[in-house]
Design a protein around this motif. Sequence first.
Motif, PDB file in Angstrom:
ATOM      1  N   GLN A  58       0.830  -1.196   0.000  1.00 21.53           N
ATOM      2  CA  GLN A  58       0.000   0.000   0.000  1.00 21.53           C
ATOM      3  C   GLN A  58       0.868   1.251   0.000  1.00 21.53           C
ATOM      4  O   GLN A  58       0.535   2.242  -0.665  1.00 21.53           O
ATOM      5  N   LYS A  59       1.986   1.234   0.718  1.00 21.35           N
ATOM      6  CA  LYS A  59       2.894   2.382   0.748  1.00 21.35           C
ATOM      7  C   LYS A  59       3.529   2.609  -0.615  1.00 21.35           C
ATOM      8  O   LYS A  59       3.774   3.743  -1.006  1.00 21.35           O
ATOM      9  N   VAL A  60       3.789   1.550  -1.355  1.00 14.85           N
ATOM     10  CA  VAL A  60       4.395   1.666  -2.673  1.00 14.85           C
ATOM     11  C   VAL A  60       3.437   2.347  -3.633  1.00 14.85           C
ATOM     12  O   VAL A  60       3.831   3.205  -4.445  1.00 14.85           O
ATOM     13  N   PHE A  61       2.154   2.016  -3.545  1.00 15.43           N
ATOM     14  CA  PHE A  61       1.171   2.545  -4.500  1.00 15.43           C
ATOM     15  C   PHE A  61       0.639   3.921  -4.094  1.00 15.43           C
ATOM     16  O   PHE A  61      -0.107   4.527  -4.842  1.00 15.43           O
ATOM     17  N   GLU A  62       1.005   4.445  -2.931  1.00 14.06           N
ATOM     18  CA  GLU A  62       0.527   5.774  -2.520  1.00 14.06           C
ATOM     19  C   GLU A  62       1.353   6.871  -3.092  1.00 14.06           C
ATOM     20  O   GLU A  62       2.413   6.836  -3.524  1.00 14.06           O
TER      21      GLU A  62
END
Length: 62
Positions: A58-62
Amino acid sequence: MMTSIVGSMKGFWKDEEGLGTLEMILIIAVLIAVVLLFKEKIQEVVEALIDTAGEKSQKVFE
């Protein structure tokens, strides 16, 4: 007569055919026993890893 009986008994004792199969069955049985003993702990660890992977993705796609 007696030497042939002793000779065949020695041959039977030294015969290792099928030993590999027995070893594999014993290893699998031990692994199954370990999994059954630590089933709950294994589930906790796997769930924690999946949660961590989900948070990181999720952090990568934010």
